[in-house]
Design a protein around this motif. Structure first.
Motif, PDB file in Angstrom:
ATOM      1  N   GLU A   1      37.082  70.480  48.241  1.00 14.29           N
ATOM      2  CA  GLU A   1      35.685  70.223  48.642  1.00 14.29           C
ATOM      3  C   GLU A   1      34.749  70.358  47.449  1.00 14.29           C
ATOM      4  O   GLU A   1      33.858  69.526  47.251  1.00 14.29           O
ATOM      5  N   ARG A   2      34.952  71.366  46.620  1.00 14.91           N
ATOM      6  CA  ARG A   2      34.095  71.554  45.439  1.00 14.91           C
ATOM      7  C   ARG A   2      34.322  70.442  44.414  1.00 14.91           C
ATOM      8  O   ARG A   2      33.367  69.960  43.792  1.00 14.91           O
ATOM      9  N   SER A   3      35.577  70.040  44.216  1.00 13.12           N
ATOM     10  CA  SER A   3      35.872  68.996  43.228  1.00 13.12           C
ATOM     11  C   SER A   3      35.354  67.641  43.671  1.00 13.12           C
ATOM     12  O   SER A   3      35.044  66.780  42.835  1.00 13.12           O
TER      13      SER A   3
ATOM     14  N   ARG B   1      32.571  66.982  45.185  1.00 16.50           N
ATOM     15  CA  ARG B   1      31.110  66.865  45.217  1.00 16.50           C
ATOM     16  C   ARG B   1      30.558  65.866  44.191  1.00 16.50           C
ATOM     17  O   ARG B   1      29.777  64.983  44.560  1.00 16.50           O
TER      18      ARG B   1
ATOM     19  N   PHE C   1      39.048  74.596  49.724  1.00 13.34           N
ATOM     20  CA  PHE C   1      37.861  74.994  48.965  1.00 13.34           C
ATOM     21  C   PHE C   1      37.806  74.270  47.621  1.00 13.34           C
ATOM     22  O   PHE C   1      36.761  73.740  47.220  1.00 13.34           O
ATOM     23  N   LEU C   2      38.939  74.224  46.923  1.00 17.68           N
ATOM     24  CA  LEU C   2      38.981  73.533  45.631  1.00 17.68           C
ATOM     25  C   LEU C   2      38.716  72.035  45.791  1.00 17.68           C
ATOM     26  O   LEU C   2      37.991  71.422  44.991  1.00 17.68           O
TER      27      LEU C   2
ATOM     28  N   ALA D   1      35.128  75.776  40.409  1.00 19.96           N
ATOM     29  CA  ALA D   1      35.636  76.347  41.660  1.00 19.96           C
ATOM     30  C   ALA D   1      36.718  77.386  41.387  1.00 19.96           C
ATOM     31  O   ALA D   1      36.770  78.447  42.035  1.00 19.96           O
TER      32      ALA D   1
ATOM     33  N   ALA E   1      34.022  70.293  37.995  1.00 20.63           N
ATOM     34  CA  ALA E   1      33.795  70.933  39.292  1.00 20.63           C
ATOM     35  C   ALA E   1      35.006  71.763  39.715  1.00 20.63           C
ATOM     36  O   ALA E   1      34.854  72.855  40.287  1.00 20.63           O
TER      37      ALA E   1
ATOM     38  N   LYS F   1      30.517  64.285  52.879  1.00 22.26           N
ATOM     39  CA  LYS F   1      31.180  65.527  52.520  1.00 22.26           C
ATOM     40  C   LYS F   1      32.671  65.403  52.811  1.00 22.26           C
ATOM     41  O   LYS F   1      33.062  64.754  53.782  1.00 22.26           O
TER      42      LYS F   1
ATOM     43  N   ILE G   1      35.287  80.642  40.310  1.00 22.00           N
ATOM     44  CA  ILE G   1      34.790  81.450  41.434  1.00 22.00           C
ATOM     45  C   ILE G   1      35.920  82.290  42.017  1.00 22.00           C
ATOM     46  O   ILE G   1      35.739  83.479  42.322  1.00 22.00           O
TER      47      ILE G   1
END
Length: 830
Positions: free
Chosen positions: A366-368, A370, A363-364, A280, A276, A462, A283
């Motif tokens: 939150e994406r990691s 998940r 951002f990194l 990210a 993940a 989250k 992106i």
């Protein structure tokens, strides 16, 4: 023999040997020749040149050096070697076929033998054994890495072993988006080129370098470690002013190279969290590549100067610096799972003053998070773990079906099946670790009982910098799980009824049943343990359960009898000696006199899941120890009561006065044993039981039930004088004196008359038993008083007061007897 060969045998061996050397496998030339000799289909393959080439390429993937093998194959093909296609096909069968194990057997090192059972180890054998042990330890060290590889292989699916995964980074380095590993020289010169033209050229060079492509005037240098910063060489002919600006922008390329190396270093087994994170970062790199494409468009339109380029890449340099710092801290420590999330969380918090950098780090993170939080959702809402790469904080150690569990599984289940791996716990979930563990365990027990988990309004967790956002969800899930399992145990599985049933049998609350059982089994339990028939005891137990008030107990069919191979004193001493200097003494099998059924008997109970979580093997063992103590005291009381019946018969004879001392001693013993039983049953067990029932009405989860129940058992064991070796030994000695006295009275035929010649001998024996009993009683009182003083235990003071009254009675009786003997001496004629 070699009728299928076109080549002579020597030439055939030479060709096979050349190919085997190039292939670098474990096959031997003799093995290949034997296979050719026994294979009737050899030489009959009609394959095209293209098919043979495909077989050769597949073989090259198995070779230690694919280029060397393919070069040797082309060399033999150019020499027009006969039967080359058949040999290549044969090699492919032997190397790649699943049945190759028939031709190559793995070599297994023999296990070191430290000794055998034919002779006893002596001092002379010790050095030899020591050398063998040291050798074994050295060999075990060599297998450490192999064990890690085996552990990693368990994470891989079954099809992985048959999957040919190319090492494209090694075989095709040009496919990498990073700079090549080999350094490149500066192959062009800027000498004589005007400065404006140099600027135009160097901008083009920088755009390539920013993308991980080495230029003609700016070339990269190799790095020693994967995450070392990359350095660059700039042409000496470049203008000094331009060179200074270029040097300020090159850290962007260096940081990009670090990030790119991190992405390409992660493979399919790195785990979901790293996958993940990589997605990210990709992106963010997509925006980076877009920026470079826009700059290139500006450059083609001649609208981009070096100063403008510096201005445009300045914000991106900071972003890439943050990314490089994050991936370096993760990659250097080889982190995965929750540890990666901890690094990202800490980095996000440290960037509090830098809004842009914190936004990127957030951002990194939150994406990691998940995939990790998805596993957490499954755990706290369904009680299941879907963790193929072993990244989650909770590790499931379940390897077998619940129906195949060992006897002590329920005792170990709660503590050992699910355990927290602290190195996998993200920092932002540390304070909720215990709640998360218990929530999933509760739901897992419910699902194992075959009950559906009907839960509505489940919220997805989250990541957030504020712990309250996911803390409330975890607390809500925990409240639902604990309430559901507690209701399941108390209502559907009748936990309180089970506990009352245990109290009736093990704590001897069912009085009529205990009396009937002891009457029925007295003859059988008086035998040596080897002479007892367990099935007979089982039959008598079932009969007593049906004929007593215990017949109304819905759980009486779960009762069974057990004959343990040791007495209570040895069992308690063995438990209390764990992790002490005396532990070794109780691990050895000592020769001890044969035990009777009374000394080894105990009840057992079969408890089904999930009640066995509470009444597990350890809890039942504690109940058994209390029962054995009470049962033996009850047995002593029955023996003394039987002596009382003999006393009633003796009173009818004229010599009854000769037995007055025996009558008094019997009464003292009976009073002492009854006081002990009253203390344990009425002053210890009953109040503790009432306190347990009262506390269970206020519990909120199963862990509190386990805690209250364990406290009850520890209190009963301690107050019933079972946890002190000195006190237990003293009480056991006291009861033993009573049993020996009863045996003495029965053996002397107290029910009948006694001759005058044996009267003096009988009186002396009674006096000896009296002195032994008094000494044992005083020893018990001394230990009780010392323990009560040291531990401030009020309950032990109660039994001390009761037994002290008995001691006072003993002293008065002894004084009376001595005065009576003095009067008799004065009346004797001189």
């Amino acid at each position: 023999m070699f009728q299928n060969w076109i080549l002579p045998k020597d030439k055939m061996q030479s060709t096979i040997k050349e190919l085997l050397d190039a292939l670098g496998c474990s096959l031997e030339a003799d093995t290949v020749l034997d296979y050719i000799q026994n294979d009737p289909n050899y030489g009959n393959s009609n394959l095209s040149v293209k098919q043979v080439n495909e077989y050769a390429q597949r073989l090259a993937l198995k070779a230690s050096n694919a280029k060397v093998f393919l070069k040797k194959y082309e060399e033999l093909k150019n020499r027009n070697t006969d039967n080359l296609s058949d040999i290549i096909v044969l090699f492919y069968k032997l190397v790649c076929d699943e049945k190759k194990s028939r031709y190559s057997k793995p070599k297994v090192a023999p296990k070191p033998v430290l000794g055998d059972n034919k002779h006893q180890i002596t001092k002379e054998d010790v050095p030899q054994i020591k050398d063998k042990l040291l050798k074994a330890v050295d060999e075990s060290k060599k297998l450490v890495m192999k064990s890690f590889e085996e552990k990693e292989s368990k994470l891989r699916p079954n099809w992985y072993s048959s999957l040919d995964l190319p090492n494209w980074q090694k075989d095709h380095p040009a496919m990498s988006w990073d700079f090549p590993k080999e350094p490149l020289p500066i192959i062009a010169s800027l000498a004589g080129i005007p400065v404006p033209s140099q600027e135009n050229i160097i901008i083009d060079e920088l755009l390539y370098v920013f993308s991980g492509i080495s230029g003609n005037y700016i070339v990269h240098q190799p790095v020693k470690d994967t995450y070392d910063p990359r350095t660059f060489l700039i042409s000496d002919d470049l203008d000094d002013a331009l060179k200074q600006i270029v040097q300020q922008m090159l850290p962007l390329a260096s940081n990009y190279s670090i990030v790119r190396r991190f992405l390409e270093h992660c493979d399919m087994w790195s785990g979901q969290v790293l996958h993940a994170l990589v997605a990210a970062i990709e992106i963010l790199l997509k925006d980076y590549y877009t920026m470079i494409a826009q700059l290139e468009t500006e450059h083609i339109s001649s609208n981009l100067s070096l100063q403008k380029l510096w201005y445009f890449v300045l914000p991106t340099m900071h972003t890439m610096q943050v990314l490089a710092a994050i991936v370096t801290s993760i990659g250097k420590s080889d982190l995965r799972g929750g540890a990666v999330l901890t690094v990202l969380h800490d980095k996000t918090n440290t960037l509090m003053g830098d809004a842009r950098a914190q936004e990127i780090s957030l951002f990194l993170t939150e994406r990691s998070c998940r995939p990790y939080l998805s596993i957490l959702d499954q755990w706290i809402h369904k009680g299941t773990i879907v963790d193929p790469f072993q990244e989650f904080m909770i590790e499931d150690n379940e390897l077998i079906n619940k129906e195949e569990l060992p006897v002590d599984y329920s005792a170990d289940y709660w503590e050992k099946r699910y355990c927290v791996q602290r190195d996998r716990v993200p920092k932002f979930l540390e304070k909720f670790t215990d709640i998360i563990l218990r929530t999933g365990k509760y739901l897992n027990v419910i699902s194992q009982c075959g009950k559906p988990i009907t839960k509505t309004n489940t919220e997805e967790i989250k990541y957030s910098l504020r712990e309250q956002n996911y803390g409330a969800i975890i607390q809500k899930a925990y409240a639902f799980a604990s309430k559901s399992l507690l209701e399941l145990l108390l209502k559907e599985y009748d936990l309180m009824g089970r506990l009352k049933s245990v109290k009736n049998y093990f704590l001897m609350s069912q009085g009529d049943f205990i009396v009937q059982f002891m009457d029925a089994t007295e003859q059988e339990l008086s035998k040596k343990i080897d002479d007892i028939i367990p099935s007979k005891l089982e039959s008598l137990l079932g009969l007593c359960l049906r004929l007593s008030a215990a017949s109304h107990d819905p759980y009486n069919e779960d009762m069974r009898v057990e004959l343990l191979p040791y007495d209570l004193q040895f069992q308690m001493f063995k438990i209390l000696s764990i992790e002490t200097e005396e532990e070794k003494e109780y691990k050895q099998n000592k020769d001890c006199p044969p035990l009777t059924g009374i000394e080894t008997f105990s009840f057992g109970m079969e408890v089904k899941w999930p009640v066995s979580l509470i009444l597990n093997h350890k809890a039942i063992a504690c109940y058994q120890m209390i029962f054995r103590h009470l049962f033996y005291c009850k047995h002593v009381e029955r023996l003394l009561c039987r002596v009382w019946l003999y006393n009633k018969v003796v009173k009818r004879f004229s010599e009854a006065r000769l037995y007055a001392d025996a009558f008094a001693l019997r009464q003292r013993m009976l009073s002492c044993v009854q006081h002990l039983q009253y203390y344990m049953c009425v002053e210890v067990i009953e109040p503790s039981w009432c306190q347990l029932i009262h506390s269970l009405d206020k519990v909120n989860n199963v862990d509190e039930v386990l805690e209250r129940h364990n406290d009850f058992l520890e209190s009963c064991l301690g107050d019933c004088m079972l946890t002190s070796p000195q006190l237990l030994k003293a009480v056991t000695t006291l009861c033993l004196v009573c049993v020996q006295f009863c045996t003495f009275i029965q053996d002397t035929g107290c029910a009948g008359g006694t001759t005058s010649g044996s009267a003096d001998s009988f009186s002396r024996s009674v006096s000896r038993y009296g002195l032994r009993f008094t000494a044992a009683l005083l020893s018990v009182l001394a230990i009780i008083e010392r323990m009560a003083r040291d531990n401030n235990t009020n309950k032990l003071l109660n039994i001390s007061a009761r037994l002290n009254f008995n001691t006072y009675y003993v002293k008065q009786l002894e004084k009376f007897c001595s005065d009576d003997k003095l009067l008799e001496a004065e009346r004797r004629p001189s």
